[in-house]
Design a protein around this motif. Structure first.
Motif, PDB file in Angstrom:
ATOM      1  N   UNK A 143      -6.243  -2.951 -12.280  1.00  0.00           N
ATOM      2  CA  UNK A 143      -7.497  -3.702 -12.371  1.00  0.00           C
ATOM      3  C   UNK A 143      -8.081  -3.860 -10.976  1.00  0.00           C
ATOM      4  N   UNK A 144      -9.355  -4.240 -10.902  1.00  0.00           N
ATOM      5  CA  UNK A 144      -9.983  -4.439  -9.588  1.00  0.00           C
ATOM      6  C   UNK A 144      -9.272  -5.541  -8.808  1.00  0.00           C
ATOM      7  N   UNK A 145      -8.707  -6.516  -9.505  1.00  0.00           N
ATOM      8  CA  UNK A 145      -7.961  -7.583  -8.822  1.00  0.00           C
ATOM      9  C   UNK A 145      -6.659  -7.049  -8.221  1.00  0.00           C
ATOM     10  N   UNK A 146      -5.978  -6.176  -8.957  1.00  0.00           N
ATOM     11  CA  UNK A 146      -4.739  -5.583  -8.462  1.00  0.00           C
ATOM     12  C   UNK A 146      -4.998  -4.610  -7.308  1.00  0.00           C
ATOM     13  N   UNK A 147      -6.199  -4.044  -7.264  1.00  0.00           N
ATOM     14  CA  UNK A 147      -6.556  -3.033  -6.264  1.00  0.00           C
ATOM     15  C   UNK A 147      -7.450  -3.614  -5.168  1.00  0.00           C
ATOM     16  N   UNK A 148      -7.382  -4.926  -4.955  1.00  0.00           N
ATOM     17  CA  UNK A 148      -8.218  -5.611  -3.973  1.00  0.00           C
ATOM     18  C   UNK A 148      -7.475  -5.731  -2.641  1.00  0.00           C
ATOM     19  N   UNK A 149      -7.696  -4.747  -1.752  1.00  0.00           N
ATOM     20  CA  UNK A 149      -7.101  -4.770  -0.419  1.00  0.00           C
ATOM     21  C   UNK A 149      -5.575  -4.882  -0.488  1.00  0.00           C
ATOM     22  N   UNK A 150      -4.970  -4.040  -1.336  1.00  0.00           N
ATOM     23  CA  UNK A 150      -3.520  -4.066  -1.547  1.00  0.00           C
ATOM     24  C   UNK A 150      -2.903  -2.722  -1.174  1.00  0.00           C
ATOM     25  N   UNK A 151      -1.685  -2.780  -0.658  1.00  0.00           N
ATOM     26  CA  UNK A 151      -0.900  -1.571  -0.432  1.00  0.00           C
ATOM     27  C   UNK A 151       0.003  -1.400  -1.650  1.00  0.00           C
ATOM     28  N   UNK A 152      -0.101  -0.227  -2.274  1.00  0.00           N
ATOM     29  CA  UNK A 152       0.611   0.050  -3.519  1.00  0.00           C
ATOM     30  C   UNK A 152       1.393   1.349  -3.357  1.00  0.00           C
ATOM     31  N   UNK A 153       2.654   1.343  -3.764  1.00  0.00           N
ATOM     32  CA  UNK A 153       3.469   2.559  -3.770  1.00  0.00           C
ATOM     33  C   UNK A 153       3.317   3.236  -5.128  1.00  0.00           C
ATOM     34  N   UNK A 154       3.127   4.552  -5.082  1.00  0.00           N
ATOM     35  CA  UNK A 154       2.966   5.334  -6.312  1.00  0.00           C
ATOM     36  C   UNK A 154       3.855   6.562  -6.213  1.00  0.00           C
ATOM     37  N   UNK A 155       4.747   6.733  -7.203  1.00  0.00           N
ATOM     38  CA  UNK A 155       5.624   7.894  -7.250  1.00  0.00           C
ATOM     39  C   UNK A 155       5.058   8.904  -8.242  1.00  0.00           C
ATOM     40  N   UNK A 195       6.957   9.637  -3.289  1.00  0.00           N
ATOM     41  CA  UNK A 195       6.350   8.311  -3.336  1.00  0.00           C
ATOM     42  C   UNK A 195       5.335   8.203  -2.207  1.00  0.00           C
ATOM     43  N   UNK A 196       4.110   7.842  -2.571  1.00  0.00           N
ATOM     44  CA  UNK A 196       3.013   7.666  -1.624  1.00  0.00           C
ATOM     45  C   UNK A 196       2.728   6.176  -1.471  1.00  0.00           C
ATOM     46  N   UNK A 197       2.451   5.755  -0.255  1.00  0.00           N
ATOM     47  CA  UNK A 197       2.062   4.379   0.020  1.00  0.00           C
ATOM     48  C   UNK A 197       0.566   4.384   0.279  1.00  0.00           C
ATOM     49  N   UNK A 198      -0.187   3.734  -0.610  1.00  0.00           N
ATOM     50  CA  UNK A 198      -1.644   3.820  -0.612  1.00  0.00           C
ATOM     51  C   UNK A 198      -2.280   2.453  -0.403  1.00  0.00           C
TER      52      UNK A 198
END
Length: 134
Positions: free
Chosen positions: A23-35, A103-106
């Motif tokens: 969601x836009x709240x989860x993606x608000x200036x956050x660093x997220x790891x994605x495998x 795993x990418x850190x985005x």
């Protein structure tokens, strides 16, 4: 039987279609790891950027960037002029060449969106990447 063994067929990885939504709240200036899932070589990245209008000189920006390589996985924006009329708009819509199982850190800066979706599968694997981040 483990998932990896189930996905193997004569030594080949079976490509399974899938997606992940933030969601836009989860993606608000956050660093997220994605495998990246096994067998996946391309990720389709999409986010609809909020449409700027009725506000003079409004600018909405959205972007996703790999914090290690600094490669931009997608950028979007929406801008208005002095009268509040939209003069430029671009949603995030890219195909990213990736390494399976990596795993990418985005860094997600996507508050001005309806959320971000990563999609993958056999048809997406066949697409030409607009961004390469192996």
């Amino acid at each position: 039987m483990g998932l990896n063994r189930m996905m193997m067929k004569n030594g080949e990885v079976k490509v399974v279609d899938g997606y992940k939504f933030w969601s836009y709240e989860e993606a608000n200036n956050k660093i997220i790891s994605f495998t990246v899932p096994p067998g996946i070589k391309r990720i389709k990245v999409f986010a609809k950027v909020d449409y700027a209008e009725d506000e003079p000189y409004a600018t909405y920006y959205a972007g996703i960037k790999n914090t290690t390589s600094n490669n931009k996985w997608g950028e979007g924006y929406s801008d208005t002029d002095d009268a509040g009329v939209n003069v430029d708009h671009l949603d995030i819509d890219s195909i990213v060449g990736v390494t399976p199982n990596k795993t990418y850190t985005l860094l997600f800066r996507c508050y001005a969106t309806n959320g971000v979706i990563f999609s993958w599968g056999k048809a997406i694997n066949a697409m030409t990447p607009t961004v390469e981040d192996y």
